[in-house]
Design a protein around this motif. Structure first.
Motif, PDB file in Angstrom:
ATOM      1  N   UNK A  93     -20.709  -8.183  -1.423  1.00  0.00           N
ATOM      2  CA  UNK A  93     -21.760  -9.203  -1.455  1.00  0.00           C
ATOM      3  C   UNK A  93     -22.592  -9.203  -0.175  1.00  0.00           C
ATOM      4  N   UNK A  94     -21.952  -8.976   0.944  1.00  0.00           N
ATOM      5  CA  UNK A  94     -22.643  -9.017   2.241  1.00  0.00           C
ATOM      6  C   UNK A  94     -23.160  -7.662   2.699  1.00  0.00           C
ATOM      7  N   UNK A  95     -23.006  -6.643   1.854  1.00  0.00           N
ATOM      8  CA  UNK A  95     -23.473  -5.318   2.233  1.00  0.00           C
ATOM      9  C   UNK A  95     -22.675  -4.703   3.366  1.00  0.00           C
ATOM     10  N   UNK A  96     -21.388  -5.049   3.425  1.00  0.00           N
ATOM     11  CA  UNK A  96     -20.551  -4.611   4.542  1.00  0.00           C
ATOM     12  C   UNK A  96     -19.456  -3.632   4.130  1.00  0.00           C
ATOM     13  N   UNK A  97     -19.581  -3.026   2.952  1.00  0.00           N
ATOM     14  CA  UNK A  97     -18.611  -2.001   2.590  1.00  0.00           C
ATOM     15  C   UNK A  97     -18.674  -0.874   3.617  1.00  0.00           C
ATOM     16  N   UNK A  98     -17.518  -0.403   4.096  1.00  0.00           N
ATOM     17  CA  UNK A  98     -17.547   0.753   4.996  1.00  0.00           C
ATOM     18  C   UNK A  98     -18.035   1.991   4.251  1.00  0.00           C
ATOM     19  N   UNK A  99     -18.322   3.024   4.980  1.00  0.00           N
ATOM     20  CA  UNK A  99     -18.874   4.226   4.354  1.00  0.00           C
ATOM     21  C   UNK A  99     -17.856   4.913   3.455  1.00  0.00           C
ATOM     22  N   UNK A 100     -16.567   4.709   3.726  1.00  0.00           N
ATOM     23  CA  UNK A 100     -15.514   5.273   2.878  1.00  0.00           C
ATOM     24  C   UNK A 100     -14.490   4.183   2.614  1.00  0.00           C
ATOM     25  N   UNK A 101     -14.290   3.860   1.342  1.00  0.00           N
ATOM     26  CA  UNK A 101     -13.329   2.822   0.954  1.00  0.00           C
ATOM     27  C   UNK A 101     -12.358   3.396  -0.061  1.00  0.00           C
ATOM     28  N   UNK A 102     -11.130   2.951   0.028  1.00  0.00           N
ATOM     29  CA  UNK A 102     -10.112   3.352  -0.948  1.00  0.00           C
ATOM     30  C   UNK A 102      -9.426   2.085  -1.434  1.00  0.00           C
ATOM     31  N   UNK A 103      -9.301   1.927  -2.754  1.00  0.00           N
ATOM     32  CA  UNK A 103      -8.691   0.734  -3.341  1.00  0.00           C
ATOM     33  C   UNK A 103      -7.322   1.089  -3.906  1.00  0.00           C
ATOM     34  N   UNK A 104      -6.310   0.379  -3.451  1.00  0.00           N
ATOM     35  CA  UNK A 104      -4.963   0.536  -4.008  1.00  0.00           C
ATOM     36  C   UNK A 104      -4.689  -0.635  -4.946  1.00  0.00           C
ATOM     37  N   UNK A 105      -4.284  -0.367  -6.187  1.00  0.00           N
ATOM     38  CA  UNK A 105      -4.038  -1.450  -7.142  1.00  0.00           C
ATOM     39  C   UNK A 105      -2.730  -2.178  -6.837  1.00  0.00           C
TER      40      UNK A 105
ATOM     41  N   UNK B 262       0.827  -1.212   0.000  1.00  0.00           N
ATOM     42  CA  UNK B 262       0.000   0.000   0.000  1.00  0.00           C
ATOM     43  C   UNK B 262       0.861   1.261   0.000  1.00  0.00           C
ATOM     44  N   UNK B 263       0.696   2.076  -1.018  1.00  0.00           N
ATOM     45  CA  UNK B 263       1.458   3.316  -1.090  1.00  0.00           C
ATOM     46  C   UNK B 263       1.086   4.266   0.024  1.00  0.00           C
ATOM     47  N   UNK B 264      -0.146   4.145   0.535  1.00  0.00           N
ATOM     48  CA  UNK B 264      -0.607   5.036   1.595  1.00  0.00           C
ATOM     49  C   UNK B 264       0.183   4.860   2.896  1.00  0.00           C
ATOM     50  N   UNK B 265       0.919   3.749   3.034  1.00  0.00           N
ATOM     51  CA  UNK B 265       1.725   3.546   4.231  1.00  0.00           C
ATOM     52  C   UNK B 265       2.954   4.445   4.263  1.00  0.00           C
ATOM     53  N   UNK B 266       3.222   5.174   3.181  1.00  0.00           N
ATOM     54  CA  UNK B 266       4.263   6.202   3.224  1.00  0.00           C
ATOM     55  C   UNK B 266       3.850   7.339   4.150  1.00  0.00           C
ATOM     56  N   UNK B 267       2.550   7.435   4.403  1.00  0.00           N
ATOM     57  CA  UNK B 267       2.030   8.410   5.358  1.00  0.00           C
ATOM     58  C   UNK B 267       2.194   7.834   6.765  1.00  0.00           C
ATOM     59  N   UNK B 268       2.996   8.495   7.570  1.00  0.00           N
ATOM     60  CA  UNK B 268       3.338   7.969   8.891  1.00  0.00           C
ATOM     61  C   UNK B 268       2.099   7.675   9.724  1.00  0.00           C
ATOM     62  N   UNK B 269       1.112   8.552   9.648  1.00  0.00           N
ATOM     63  CA  UNK B 269      -0.082   8.396  10.486  1.00  0.00           C
ATOM     64  C   UNK B 269      -0.924   7.191  10.114  1.00  0.00           C
ATOM     65  N   UNK B 270      -0.688   6.593   8.942  1.00  0.00           N
ATOM     66  CA  UNK B 270      -1.498   5.463   8.487  1.00  0.00           C
ATOM     67  C   UNK B 270      -0.972   4.117   8.982  1.00  0.00           C
ATOM     68  N   UNK B 271       0.266   4.072   9.411  1.00  0.00           N
ATOM     69  CA  UNK B 271       0.874   2.786   9.748  1.00  0.00           C
ATOM     70  C   UNK B 271       0.224   2.137  10.966  1.00  0.00           C
ATOM     71  N   UNK B 272      -0.306   2.948  11.853  1.00  0.00           N
ATOM     72  CA  UNK B 272      -0.955   2.399  13.040  1.00  0.00           C
ATOM     73  C   UNK B 272      -2.228   1.630  12.699  1.00  0.00           C
ATOM     74  N   UNK B 273      -2.772   1.852  11.504  1.00  0.00           N
ATOM     75  CA  UNK B 273      -4.036   1.232  11.121  1.00  0.00           C
ATOM     76  C   UNK B 273      -3.864  -0.011  10.260  1.00  0.00           C
ATOM     77  N   UNK B 274      -2.617  -0.397   9.962  1.00  0.00           N
ATOM     78  CA  UNK B 274      -2.421  -1.465   8.983  1.00  0.00           C
ATOM     79  C   UNK B 274      -3.106  -2.766   9.382  1.00  0.00           C
ATOM     80  N   UNK B 275      -3.075  -3.120  10.645  1.00  0.00           N
ATOM     81  CA  UNK B 275      -3.657  -4.398  11.083  1.00  0.00           C
ATOM     82  C   UNK B 275      -5.169  -4.329  11.277  1.00  0.00           C
ATOM     83  N   UNK B 276      -5.723  -3.131  11.342  1.00  0.00           N
ATOM     84  CA  UNK B 276      -7.149  -3.019  11.651  1.00  0.00           C
ATOM     85  C   UNK B 276      -7.992  -2.427  10.524  1.00  0.00           C
ATOM     86  N   UNK B 277      -7.364  -1.631   9.654  1.00  0.00           N
ATOM     87  CA  UNK B 277      -8.135  -0.922   8.629  1.00  0.00           C
ATOM     88  C   UNK B 277      -7.725  -1.270   7.200  1.00  0.00           C
TER      89      UNK B 277
END
Length: 332
Positions: A78-90, A50-65
């Motif tokens: 499929x289960x209707x469980x998409x969070x309200x905000x999702x970001x997809x990294x290719x 994930x390129x977003x992990x270059x952001x220091x503040x994001x590393x704390x969320x790697x295991x949970x988000x």
């Protein structure tokens, strides 16, 4: 601008003053902290690194988000469980049989097209389809000429040591998909990558903007004005791009063609084959050799047969057209 600054603007509405693509840690507040403060759930679906992990503040969320796209995205849709905000990294790197699908040079575009189709179809079949906005965009324009001069922009912050950020760059494509956007809508509003966090701020009623840039950015929610979500005229599946190629190797083996020339031809063939394999899932090779007449042969005969012949290649071209018609019709 370059790749990394635009990606950072999508998360933080600033690049912290950087204008290059150097690998470093970025101490920037992101939209994800603002979402968390407001109690809005979010998730990043990733493929490899994930390129977003270059952001220091994001590393704390790697295991949970963070979750692997292949394991979680379609399941959550499929289960209707998409969070309200999702970001997809290719997928940013080629790893064995897993090919990059970020459409960034030198990677091919087909992998990205297949990813977009998967994302759309997963959302389209989800119970969350009526109230989901999918934004597909790129981090830069791809190097193509653009006749429109970039308009003026609002600098995000005081970090202007490398660039004043008072101008946009070349236009970047974007596609907004929603059951509440009228069919065939073309929008000429000026957006930028900071429009993504700006839209989240407005839709979710977040308390603060990130920078002056997202505070000034146009938002996307106004496109979704249909009261009744579209269903019947929204396709459930998308046509897949061709993920296979055929490579024709033609050689007119006259007596003047030396072994050195044949060796050069083989080297070029290998380079071209490697190039195609990096971009297509399946590559077939057809060898056509012309001596006194053109015929399809195997690779060994094509490069190593001692037989020589005439110097007219037109019959080899005719044989190629015959093979195309019989085995590789564009309609198939």
């Amino acid at each position: 601008g370059p790749t990394w600054p635009n990606r950072l603007f999508a998360h933080a509405a600033t690049s912290g003053g950087y204008v290059d693509g150097a690998l470093r840690s970025y101490n920037l507040r992101t939209i994800y902290q603002n979402l968390l403060d407001a109690g809005v759930d979010w998730r990043i679906y990733y493929h490899d690194m994930p390129q977003s992990l270059a952001l220091v503040s994001m590393r704390q969320f790697f295991r949970t988000k963070y979750e692997l796209f292949d394991q979680a995205f379609e399941r959550d849709c499929r289960n209707g469980l998409l969070p309200r905000y999702s970001f997809i990294e290719p997928r940013y790197f080629n790893e064995f049989t897993n090919r990059a699908n970020d459409q960034h040079p030198i990677h091919g575009v087909i992998g990205g097209e297949l990813l977009i189709a998967r994302v759309y179809e997963a959302i389209r079949s989800s119970p969350q389809w009526p109230d989901t906005l999918l934004v597909v965009t790129w981090d830069e324009h791809g190097g193509f000429y653009d006749h429109a001069p970039p308009p003026r922009a609002t600098p995000p912050d005081a970090a202007t040591q490398n660039f004043d950020f008072a101008s946009y760059g070349v236009r970047v494509p974007a596609i907004a998909v929603s059951a509440r956007i009228p069919r065939a809508t073309v929008d000429r509003t000026v957006y930028d990558h900071a429009s993504i966090p700006a839209t989240a701020k407005k839709v979710f009623g977040l308390q603060n903007f990130l920078t002056h840039r997202d505070a000034a950015a146009n938002t996307l929610e106004h496109l979704c004005w249909l009261e009744t979500p579209r269903d019947a005229d929204a396709p459930k599946t998308l046509t897949r791009p061709v993920a296979q190629a055929v490579m024709f190797c033609l050689m007119d083996v006259s007596g003047s063609m030396t072994e050195h020339m044949k060796d050069l031809a083989k080297r070029f063939y290998v380079l071209l084959y490697i190039f195609l394999k990096r971009r297509y899932k399946n590559v077939e090779v057809v060898f056509i050799r012309h001596t006194h007449q053109a015929s399809e042969v195997d690779e060994e005969t094509f490069f190593n047969s001692p037989e020589t012949g005439g110097t007219v290649v037109s019959t080899a071209l005719e044989e190629m057209q015959k093979v195309i018609a019989e085995r590789y019709s564009p309609d198939n």
